[in-house]
Design an enzyme around this catalytic site. Sequence first.
Site, short mmCIF file in Angstrom:
data_model
loop_
_atom_site.label_atom_id
_atom_site.label_comp_id
_atom_site.label_asym_id
_atom_site.label_seq_id
_atom_site.Cartn_x
_atom_site.Cartn_y
_atom_site.Cartn_z
N GLY A 25 0.84 -1.20 0.00
CA GLY A 25 0.00 0.00 0.00
C GLY A 25 0.87 1.24 0.00
O GLY A 25 1.24 1.75 1.06
N ALA A 26 1.21 1.73 -1.22
CA ALA A 26 2.13 2.86 -1.34
C ALA A 26 1.35 4.18 -1.34
O ALA A 26 1.53 5.04 -2.21
CB ALA A 26 2.96 2.71 -2.61
N GLY A 27 0.45 4.35 -0.35
CA GLY A 27 -0.30 5.59 -0.21
C GLY A 27 0.36 6.48 0.83
O GLY A 27 1.58 6.39 1.06
N GLY A 38 1.78 4.52 3.97
CA GLY A 38 2.86 3.63 3.49
C GLY A 38 4.09 4.41 3.10
O GLY A 38 5.23 4.04 3.44
N LYS A 80 -9.90 4.60 19.37
CA LYS A 80 -9.80 5.36 18.11
C LYS A 80 -11.12 5.28 17.34
O LYS A 80 -11.54 6.25 16.72
CB LYS A 80 -8.64 4.82 17.27
CG LYS A 80 -8.40 5.71 16.05
CD LYS A 80 -6.98 5.84 15.63
CE LYS A 80 -6.84 6.96 14.60
NZ LYS A 80 -5.91 6.63 13.55
N ASN A 119 -13.26 8.41 15.86
CA ASN A 119 -13.60 8.47 14.43
C ASN A 119 -15.12 8.47 14.23
O ASN A 119 -15.64 9.17 13.37
CB ASN A 119 -12.98 7.29 13.68
CG ASN A 119 -11.49 7.46 13.48
OD1 ASN A 119 -11.00 8.59 13.40
ND2 ASN A 119 -10.77 6.37 13.40
N ASN A 178 -15.76 11.84 12.24
CA ASN A 178 -15.65 11.70 10.77
C ASN A 178 -16.98 11.83 10.02
O ASN A 178 -17.04 12.57 9.03
CB ASN A 178 -14.96 10.39 10.41
CG ASN A 178 -13.50 10.39 10.81
OD1 ASN A 178 -13.06 11.25 11.58
ND2 ASN A 178 -12.74 9.45 10.30
N ASN A 206 -12.82 19.63 11.33
CA ASN A 206 -13.24 18.93 12.56
C ASN A 206 -13.90 19.85 13.59
O ASN A 206 -14.95 19.53 14.15
CB ASN A 206 -12.04 18.24 13.21
CG ASN A 206 -11.49 17.11 12.36
OD1 ASN A 206 -12.02 16.83 11.28
ND2 ASN A 206 -10.44 16.46 12.82
N SER A 232 -10.11 12.21 7.19
CA SER A 232 -9.89 11.39 5.99
C SER A 232 -11.23 11.10 5.31
O SER A 232 -11.30 11.00 4.08
CB SER A 232 -9.19 10.09 6.36
OG SER A 232 -9.95 9.40 7.33
N1 LIG Z 1 -3.13 8.92 6.25
C1 LIG Z 1 -3.17 9.00 7.56
O1 LIG Z 1 -2.78 10.00 8.15
C2 LIG Z 1 -3.67 7.83 8.38
C3 LIG Z 1 -3.57 7.91 9.78
C4 LIG Z 1 -4.02 6.84 10.54
C5 LIG Z 1 -4.54 5.71 9.94
N2 LIG Z 1 -4.63 5.68 8.57
C6 LIG Z 1 -5.21 4.49 7.97
O2 LIG Z 1 -4.23 3.88 7.14
C7 LIG Z 1 -4.87 3.26 6.01
C8 LIG Z 1 -4.24 3.83 4.74
O3 LIG Z 1 -4.52 5.22 4.69
P1 LIG Z 1 -3.83 6.19 3.62
O4 LIG Z 1 -4.23 7.56 3.99
O5 LIG Z 1 -2.39 5.87 3.49
O6 LIG Z 1 -4.63 5.73 2.29
P2 LIG Z 1 -4.18 5.91 0.78
O7 LIG Z 1 -3.34 7.14 0.64
O8 LIG Z 1 -5.41 5.79 -0.05
O9 LIG Z 1 -3.23 4.66 0.52
C9 LIG Z 1 -3.68 3.35 0.32
C10 LIG Z 1 -2.78 2.73 -0.72
O10 LIG Z 1 -3.06 1.35 -0.84
C11 LIG Z 1 -2.93 1.03 -2.21
N3 LIG Z 1 -3.59 -0.24 -2.51
C12 LIG Z 1 -4.92 -0.53 -2.51
N4 LIG Z 1 -5.12 -1.82 -2.85
C13 LIG Z 1 -3.89 -2.36 -3.08
C14 LIG Z 1 -3.43 -3.66 -3.47
N5 LIG Z 1 -4.30 -4.64 -3.73
N6 LIG Z 1 -2.11 -3.86 -3.61
C15 LIG Z 1 -1.23 -2.86 -3.38
N7 LIG Z 1 -1.60 -1.60 -3.00
C16 LIG Z 1 -2.91 -1.36 -2.86
C17 LIG Z 1 -3.58 2.21 -2.91
O11 LIG Z 1 -3.25 2.25 -4.25
P3 LIG Z 1 -4.14 3.15 -5.25
O12 LIG Z 1 -3.87 4.56 -4.89
O13 LIG Z 1 -3.57 2.75 -6.58
O14 LIG Z 1 -5.55 2.74 -5.05
C18 LIG Z 1 -2.98 3.36 -2.12
O15 LIG Z 1 -1.71 3.72 -2.62
C19 LIG Z 1 -6.37 3.61 6.14
O16 LIG Z 1 -7.07 2.57 6.75
C20 LIG Z 1 -6.38 4.83 7.04
O17 LIG Z 1 -7.59 4.99 7.76
C21 LIG Z 1 -4.20 6.71 7.78
#
Ligand SMILES: NC(=O)c1ccc[n+]([C@@H]2O[C@H](COP(=O)([O-])OP(=O)(O)OC[C@H]3O[C@@H](n4cnc5c(N)ncnc54)[C@H](OP(=O)(O)O)[C@@H]3O)[C@@H](O)[C@H]2O)c1
Length: 315
Positions: free
Chosen positions: A21-23, A26, A196, A200, A204, A214, A268
């Site tokens: 998960g390169a979001g 990640g 948490k 949320n 949210n 918020n 989010s």
């Molecule tokens: N961001 C924060 O500050 C934060 C804080 C606390 C908790 N979280 C939690 O962490 C989780 C991720 O959040 P995020 O903000 O990082 O989300 P995000 O930016 O949407 O990242 C998710 C990543 O997963 C990738 N992905 C989805 N399906 C996949 C697969 N089958 N194989 C490989 N990669 C895949 C997505 O790719 P695509 O873009 O190509 O779809 C995207 O790059 C969520 O549950 C969120 O609630 C986030």
Amino acid sequence: MAAPRHQEATSASGGFTLILGAGAIGRLWAASLPPQRVRFIPRDTVPAARCCEYRLQAADGNQYPASIPYCETAQPLPRADCLLVTTKAADALPALERHITRLPRDIPVVLFQNGMGSQQRIAARWPERPILAAVTTEGANNPSAHLTIHAGRGQTSIGSLTPNAEHCLPTVVRHLQNSRLRVFPEPEIHQRLWQKLIVNAGINPFTALLNCVNGDILAHPFYLQHIDPLCQELHQLMAREGLNSPSADALRETIETVARATALNTSSMRADVLKNRPTEIDYINGYVASRGEALNLELATNRMLAERVRALTHC
Ligand SMILES: NC(=O)c1ccc[n+]([C@@H]2O[C@H](COP(=O)([O-])OP(=O)(O)OC[C@H]3O[C@@H](n4cnc5c(N)ncnc54)[C@H](OP(=O)(O)O)[C@@H]3O)[C@@H](O)[C@H]2O)c1
């Protein structure tokens, strides 16, 4: 600008980490762990590039370049100390299903998803594997394809979900402490996940439905109409789940303390609605409503909020 020094890696097999998960989260972890010791697992198709190239804007405002290799899809996955799963909640189980047979049975899998439900399904699907959950207050977002912003420094608590994860918790925590992020073991991870979830569930959906930051929910008539019934339902459910449940008033106080402390933040869920992406509502108020159904509790406010948020996105 050169990246700041990392602490020395101390883990037994060289401090290697795989990330699925390169979001936003990640990429934050990938750029915060020791360089050259991290790989992203790509989706099943061959990635367009050999590396994921981006800049990480640290919480102090400085930017650092990151170049994180993707694993070769045709090759076995490299031996690693742990796998971080940083997809959204709905993607975590299908993403793991796609890759798990390529992973050794003893590799710890750390789940970063918000809300509840996905972690339980994954732990039930692979009960023999070491599966852990992380609850993080780090904040990250990707305003563009090549920039990740570390919006707020927090901390990450990690605890075990399956029996085989118990003995590897200290090693996993030590391994992740080699990053620039703060990581702690959490013996009561279920309680932490619920804490948490409460916050949320109380912030949210209102920010998504009212399309506001918020802090702005707090004086809104829709929030004021529904927050007490919502907290009653959360209290009722926690008690039925056998958890240490604060009173409904204490839950409201917790929710409002966080809303005030993060008054200018966009949740989010609101961000997902604004981009017409699926939200994680099914793992937050939707999870609460469905647990209620399973336990013969009528949790109408959570169900109503989940239905209304679902109706906001068309994906
Ligand atoms: N961001 C924060 O500050 C934060 C804080 C606390 C908790 N979280 C939690 O962490 C989780 C991720 O959040 P995020 O903000 O990082 O989300 P995000 O930016 O949407 O990242 C998710 C990543 O997963 C990738 N992905 C989805 N399906 C996949 C697969 N089958 N194989 C490989 N990669 C895949 C997505 O790719 P695509 O873009 O190509 O779809 C995207 O790059 C969520 O549950 C969120 O609630 C986030």
